[in-house]
Design a protein around this motif. Structure first.
Motif, PDB file in Angstrom:
ATOM      1  N   ASN A 132      -6.405 -44.367  35.083  1.00 14.74           N
ATOM      2  CA  ASN A 132      -6.469 -43.848  36.701  1.00 14.74           C
ATOM      3  C   ASN A 132      -7.762 -42.965  36.942  1.00 14.74           C
ATOM      4  O   ASN A 132      -8.394 -43.367  38.045  1.00 14.74           O
ATOM      5  CB  ASN A 132      -5.074 -43.194  36.928  1.00 14.74           C
ATOM      6  N   LEU A 133      -7.881 -42.331  35.865  1.00 14.80           N
ATOM      7  CA  LEU A 133      -9.213 -41.419  35.902  1.00 14.80           C
ATOM      8  C   LEU A 133     -10.304 -42.409  36.091  1.00 14.80           C
ATOM      9  O   LEU A 133     -11.359 -41.924  36.883  1.00 14.80           O
ATOM     10  CB  LEU A 133      -9.280 -40.370  34.943  1.00 14.80           C
ATOM     11  N   ARG A 134     -10.383 -43.143  35.142  1.00 14.11           N
ATOM     12  CA  ARG A 134     -11.638 -44.113  35.127  1.00 14.11           C
ATOM     13  C   ARG A 134     -11.768 -45.045  36.422  1.00 14.11           C
ATOM     14  O   ARG A 134     -12.919 -45.052  37.067  1.00 14.11           O
ATOM     15  CB  ARG A 134     -11.367 -45.181  34.107  1.00 14.11           C
ATOM     16  N   ILE A 135     -10.650 -45.461  36.946  1.00 12.78           N
ATOM     17  CA  ILE A 135     -10.445 -46.179  38.513  1.00 12.78           C
ATOM     18  C   ILE A 135     -11.279 -45.563  39.475  1.00 12.78           C
ATOM     19  O   ILE A 135     -12.171 -46.277  40.156  1.00 12.78           O
ATOM     20  CB  ILE A 135      -9.224 -46.713  38.485  1.00 12.78           C
ATOM     21  N   VAL A 136     -10.660 -44.396  39.491  1.00 19.85           N
ATOM     22  CA  VAL A 136     -11.193 -43.406  40.503  1.00 19.85           C
ATOM     23  C   VAL A 136     -12.610 -43.068  40.702  1.00 19.85           C
ATOM     24  O   VAL A 136     -13.282 -43.272  41.431  1.00 19.85           O
ATOM     25  CB  VAL A 136     -10.251 -42.186  40.922  1.00 19.85           C
ATOM     26  N   LEU A 137     -12.841 -42.580  39.362  1.00 22.29           N
ATOM     27  CA  LEU A 137     -14.323 -42.069  39.293  1.00 22.29           C
ATOM     28  C   LEU A 137     -15.368 -43.426  39.271  1.00 22.29           C
ATOM     29  O   LEU A 137     -16.630 -42.916  39.483  1.00 22.29           O
ATOM     30  CB  LEU A 137     -14.406 -41.413  37.825  1.00 22.29           C
ATOM     31  N   SER A 138     -15.153 -44.238  38.680  1.00 22.83           N
ATOM     32  CA  SER A 138     -15.738 -45.568  38.737  1.00 22.83           C
ATOM     33  C   SER A 138     -16.114 -45.936  40.164  1.00 22.83           C
ATOM     34  O   SER A 138     -17.308 -46.370  40.498  1.00 22.83           O
ATOM     35  CB  SER A 138     -15.042 -46.812  38.042  1.00 22.83           C
ATOM     36  N   GLN A 139     -15.221 -45.635  41.292  1.00 29.21           N
ATOM     37  CA  GLN A 139     -15.604 -45.795  42.591  1.00 29.21           C
ATOM     38  C   GLN A 139     -16.712 -44.899  43.100  1.00 29.21           C
ATOM     39  O   GLN A 139     -17.649 -45.499  43.822  1.00 29.21           O
ATOM     40  CB  GLN A 139     -14.342 -45.608  43.360  1.00 29.21           C
ATOM     41  N   PHE A 140     -16.714 -43.751  42.510  1.00 23.61           N
ATOM     42  CA  PHE A 140     -17.833 -42.836  43.211  1.00 23.61           C
ATOM     43  C   PHE A 140     -18.935 -43.295  42.370  1.00 23.61           C
ATOM     44  O   PHE A 140     -20.200 -43.050  42.989  1.00 23.61           O
ATOM     45  CB  PHE A 140     -17.363 -41.233  42.939  1.00 23.61           C
ATOM     46  N   ALA A 141     -18.986 -43.507  41.125  1.00 24.21           N
ATOM     47  CA  ALA A 141     -20.052 -43.708  40.341  1.00 24.21           C
ATOM     48  C   ALA A 141     -20.921 -45.052  40.744  1.00 24.21           C
ATOM     49  O   ALA A 141     -21.951 -45.264  40.432  1.00 24.21           O
ATOM     50  CB  ALA A 141     -19.704 -43.703  38.811  1.00 24.21           C
ATOM     51  N   ARG A 142     -20.163 -45.976  41.459  1.00 26.04           N
ATOM     52  CA  ARG A 142     -20.722 -47.192  41.979  1.00 26.04           C
ATOM     53  C   ARG A 142     -21.948 -46.906  42.735  1.00 26.04           C
ATOM     54  O   ARG A 142     -22.316 -46.254  43.685  1.00 26.04           O
ATOM     55  CB  ARG A 142     -19.791 -48.093  42.655  1.00 26.04           C
ATOM     56  N   LEU A 199     -12.832 -36.207  40.898  1.00 23.17           N
ATOM     57  CA  LEU A 199     -14.017 -35.837  40.980  1.00 23.17           C
ATOM     58  C   LEU A 199     -14.108 -34.304  40.381  1.00 23.17           C
ATOM     59  O   LEU A 199     -15.138 -33.922  39.721  1.00 23.17           O
ATOM     60  CB  LEU A 199     -14.637 -35.729  42.434  1.00 23.17           C
ATOM     61  N   SER A 200     -13.177 -33.517  40.713  1.00 26.13           N
ATOM     62  CA  SER A 200     -13.469 -32.270  40.285  1.00 26.13           C
ATOM     63  C   SER A 200     -13.184 -32.008  38.736  1.00 26.13           C
ATOM     64  O   SER A 200     -13.580 -31.188  38.247  1.00 26.13           O
ATOM     65  CB  SER A 200     -12.442 -31.424  40.999  1.00 26.13           C
ATOM     66  N   THR A 201     -12.375 -33.169  38.179  1.00 26.02           N
ATOM     67  CA  THR A 201     -12.276 -33.010  36.776  1.00 26.02           C
ATOM     68  C   THR A 201     -13.455 -33.453  35.930  1.00 26.02           C
ATOM     69  O   THR A 201     -13.778 -32.611  35.025  1.00 26.02           O
ATOM     70  CB  THR A 201     -11.249 -34.228  36.435  1.00 26.02           C
ATOM     71  N   LEU A 202     -14.245 -34.511  36.661  1.00 28.53           N
ATOM     72  CA  LEU A 202     -15.613 -34.770  35.889  1.00 28.53           C
ATOM     73  C   LEU A 202     -16.582 -33.665  35.913  1.00 28.53           C
ATOM     74  O   LEU A 202     -17.082 -33.292  35.249  1.00 28.53           O
ATOM     75  CB  LEU A 202     -16.049 -35.871  36.791  1.00 28.53           C
ATOM     76  N   PHE A 203     -16.597 -32.862  37.369  1.00 28.55           N
ATOM     77  CA  PHE A 203     -17.666 -31.761  37.302  1.00 28.55           C
ATOM     78  C   PHE A 203     -17.212 -30.477  36.583  1.00 28.55           C
ATOM     79  O   PHE A 203     -18.220 -30.105  36.165  1.00 28.55           O
ATOM     80  CB  PHE A 203     -17.800 -31.536  39.062  1.00 28.55           C
ATOM     81  N   ASN A 204     -15.987 -30.279  36.372  1.00 28.53           N
ATOM     82  CA  ASN A 204     -15.701 -29.129  35.634  1.00 28.53           C
ATOM     83  C   ASN A 204     -16.040 -29.438  34.260  1.00 28.53           C
ATOM     84  O   ASN A 204     -16.417 -28.471  33.418  1.00 28.53           O
ATOM     85  CB  ASN A 204     -14.075 -28.836  35.790  1.00 28.53           C
ATOM     86  N   TYR A 205     -15.735 -30.545  33.674  1.00 25.51           N
ATOM     87  CA  TYR A 205     -16.010 -31.020  32.353  1.00 25.51           C
ATOM     88  C   TYR A 205     -17.518 -30.773  32.260  1.00 25.51           C
ATOM     89  O   TYR A 205     -18.302 -30.146  31.271  1.00 25.51           O
ATOM     90  CB  TYR A 205     -15.753 -32.634  31.942  1.00 25.51           C
ATOM     91  N   CYS A 206     -18.462 -31.237  33.255  1.00 23.95           N
ATOM     92  CA  CYS A 206     -20.085 -31.155  32.931  1.00 23.95           C
ATOM     93  C   CYS A 206     -20.394 -29.774  32.990  1.00 23.95           C
ATOM     94  O   CYS A 206     -21.287 -29.177  32.291  1.00 23.95           O
ATOM     95  CB  CYS A 206     -20.719 -31.823  34.091  1.00 23.95           C
TER      96      CYS A 206
END
Length: 352
Positions: free
Chosen positions: A110-120, A154-161
């Motif tokens: 689920n995380l990959r699907i959602v974040l891939s939309q933003f990364a496109r 999105l916050s999950t990805l940015f928090n990791y970074c």
């Protein structure tokens, strides 16, 4: 130029000047400095390498977003680690790290699907170049109900970074909060439940799954992963292993006697346990047609079990423990969704 020399010629005070260099890079640097001394600011900008022009334009964009100028922005900028990775690289790195930490495959997918939309379209954009405008534009293209989910992912990805030192701060923290009024959960009526059971008795592959979720209260994904070995008919309990649950906690449930009776009936009809996801989805589509619904409501079977169980026994604490919920969530979502009369009729549906 000669065999090993590079020459730069220019006019200065009406005279032709020349200077020789042993390397091309030094000659070009001198030529650029000469051009810069005579060109205007706009012409000097055009002489910069393309990558430098793009960086300056990005900084200018940041400054405009913050209603400031480039000098102020550069002087107050928080330090960010050099070499911030491209978005697609950061995403893969984060998913790999979370997989190693034991996160469930469903969560990671689920995380990959959602974040891939933003990364496109932004796959090679460095993470420290993502702007608040980029995030807001992406969120505003979706419904209000979906934005809270997108923002959390999105916050999950940015928090990791941020933790890895790729960013100074999580830009999602600067977003306006999203307020969504959620409707009460959809539940099956007693009549709708009977219709589903009548159809499933004739098409029994998913009957056990339906009983586990609708009468026992397992999450749809938990029910499809449950095996016949997990059901102890003689002692009247059902085991839900930690690896199959959303919250990664093992629990043992003691369902209503009628639920066990329906499970016995399902086993007699050779209903399938475990049931693969595709099989479950196909049967939900058929049940939607049986009920005349436009769409199969998400988690409607578990919502039905929770609301009927709560109306029947009145103890939110007991039901919460059985369902693997918090008591506050149970009260908030399921209190007074159905009447005691409906609950009594529901738990009286006979397995025949």
């Amino acid at each position: 130029h000669g065999a090993k020399r590079w020459m730069v010629r220019w006019h200065e005070a009406g005279k032709l000047r020349r200077k020789f260099f042993t390397g091309r890079e030094a000659a070009e640097a001198h030529a650029i400095s000469l051009r810069g001394s005579t060109l205007g600011a706009d012409q000097q900008f055009l002489t910069l390498p393309q990558v430098d022009r793009e960086k300056l334009l990005l900084l200018y964009k940041h400054a405009k977003e913050r209603n400031t100028d480039l000098v102020t922005l550069l002087s107050s900028a928080a330090p960010v680690a050099a070499g911030s990775p491209a978005m697609e690289d950061a995403l893969e790195e984060m998913l790999a790290a979370k997989k190693k930490s034991g996160r469930a495959d469903d969560y990671l997918n689920n995380l990959r699907i959602v974040l891939s939309q933003f990364a496109r379209g932004r796959e090679r954009m460095a993470m420290n170049q993502v702007t608040l405008h980029d995030i807001e534009s992406f969120l505003n293209a979706h419904t209000l109900e979906y934005r809270s989910t997108l923002r959390a992912r999105l916050s999950t990805l940015f928090n990791y970074c941020v933790r890895r030192g790729y960013l100074a701060a999580n830009p999602c923290l600067r977003l306006e909060a999203v307020t969504v009024v959620h409707p009460p959960p959809a539940v099956l009526t007693v009549e709708e439940t009977k219709k589903c059971l009548d159809w499933l008795k004739k098409n029994p592959r998913a009957l056990a799954w339906f009983v586990l979720s609708t009468f026992v209260g397992l999450r749809p994904e938990e029910a499809e992963q449950t095996t016949w070995r997990d059901i102890n008919f003689s002692e009247g309990w059902i085991k839900v292993e930690a690896q199959t649950t959303k919250v990664r906690q093992r629990r043992v449930m003691y369902p209503m006697p009628m639920a066990l009776a329906w499970l016995r009936r399902a086993k007699q009809l050779q209903s399938e346990l475990p049931l693969n996801s595709q099989g479950r989805k196909r049967h939900c589509l058929r049940l939607r047609e049986v009920l005349g619904w436009k769409a199969w409501e998400k988690d409607v079977t578990r919502h039905t079990a929770a609301s009927m169980w709560l109306a029947s026994c009145g103890s939110a604490a007991a039901v919460a423990v059985a369902l693997g919920h918090s008591e506050s969530i149970l009260r908030k979502n399921y209190m007074a969704l159905v009447t005691k009369t409906d609950a009594k009729r529901f738990w009286s549906i006979l397995a025949n």
